[in-house]
Design a protein around this motif. Structure first.
Motif, short mmCIF file in Angstrom:
data_model
loop_
_atom_site.label_atom_id
_atom_site.label_comp_id
_atom_site.label_asym_id
_atom_site.label_seq_id
_atom_site.Cartn_x
_atom_site.Cartn_y
_atom_site.Cartn_z
N ILE A 129 7.40 39.55 -0.92
CA ILE A 129 6.18 38.74 -0.90
C ILE A 129 5.20 39.23 -1.97
O ILE A 129 5.04 40.44 -2.16
CB ILE A 129 5.50 38.78 0.48
N LYS A 130 4.54 38.27 -2.63
CA LYS A 130 3.50 38.61 -3.60
C LYS A 130 2.28 37.72 -3.39
O LYS A 130 2.39 36.51 -3.23
CB LYS A 130 4.01 38.42 -5.05
N ASP A 131 1.12 38.36 -3.36
CA ASP A 131 -0.17 37.66 -3.34
C ASP A 131 -0.37 36.97 -4.69
O ASP A 131 -0.31 37.61 -5.74
CB ASP A 131 -1.27 38.70 -3.08
N SER A 182 0.31 40.82 2.76
CA SER A 182 0.96 39.53 2.94
C SER A 182 0.24 38.54 3.85
O SER A 182 0.75 37.45 4.08
CB SER A 182 2.38 39.75 3.49
N ARG A 187 -5.88 33.53 1.07
CA ARG A 187 -5.08 33.87 -0.10
C ARG A 187 -3.73 33.16 -0.04
O ARG A 187 -3.16 32.99 1.04
CB ARG A 187 -4.89 35.38 -0.21
N TYR A 189 0.34 32.96 -1.03
CA TYR A 189 1.45 33.90 -1.17
C TYR A 189 2.73 33.16 -1.50
O TYR A 189 2.93 32.01 -1.11
CB TYR A 189 1.67 34.68 0.13
#
Length: 228
Positions: A129-131, A182, A187, A189
């Protein structure tokens, strides 16, 4: 590459450029770097199209320097066609490989308990997972080490930690609390999920032996790509 990819990971083998990741959930020219904490950025002359037999790249030097030796790793999902997934209590946007072993999921965090449909019909064994909207580490989740939901940070060499999260089952990923990696409120993701599918993908653990012949790791097939 012989098919239409939905996740493309590019790295120069002959120059010191960052790793670039593109996926068809987010769209062309949208860059993430697995060795950096940067939020998503846009470079017009990077990956410009996902086509039926591969991808088209512009003149951005990171992925197309003249005479540079490059490598790309490519995964297929659903040809860029996203499904609005309301299996969880938080809407996600998913596409899944026909084998059922890989999915790409985009979702928004809430900062509190939530469930998100991951697009697979089996429990993923590895989740990355990446913001997209803030400077934040990549996080890699798995239960395979000790049965609890552990995490690694992709862009550092830190040992694993215990996330305290519930994690995935065969339909949803569950956050029983917020997460700086995450699940932060408001935000966006991107999530890459990998399941164990015989002959296609194997996620597991092994114990090293410090022997120059190494240790044998059983996968059940001859792998074309190994991430260690």
């Amino acid at each position: 590459v012989g098919f239409q990819p939905d996740l493309v990971w590019i790295k120069s083998r002959s120059a010191s450029y960052n790793n670039y990741l593109f996926d068809s959930n987010r769209g062309v020219t949208k860059i993430l770097s697995s060795d950096r904490t940067n939020a998503e950025s846009t470079t017009a002359e990077s990956l410009k199209a996902f086509i039926s037999t591969g991808f088209t790249y512009g003149d951005d030097a990171t992925g197309n320097e003249n005479n540079a030796s490059m490598v790309s790793w490519n995964w297929r999902a659903n040809g860029g066609s996203l499904t609005t997934n309301n299996v969880g209590n938080q809407t996600s946007y998913t596409q899944t490989d026909p084998s059922g072993g890989f999915s790409i999921t985009k979702y928004a965090g809430t900062g509190s308990s939530m469930t998100v449909g991951h697009g697979l019909s089996v429990e993923p064994k590895l989740t990355i997972i990446k913001d997209l909207t803030a400077t934040q580490d990549w996080v890699v989740y798995t239960k395979l080490i000790d049965g609890s939901m552990d995490y690694f940070v992709f862009n550092t060499d830190a040992a694993k930690g215990d996330s305290g999260l519930t994690g995935p089952n065969s339909s949803v990923w569950t956050w029983n609390s917020g997460s700086g990696f995450s699940n932060t409120a408001s935000r966006d993701y991107i999530m890459y999920n990998f399941a164990n599918i015989e002959g296609y993908c194997k996620v597991g653990t092994y114990v090293g032996n410090a022997n120059n012949n190494g240790t044998f790791v059983y996968t059940g097939f001859k792998p074309a790509w190994v991430m260690n």
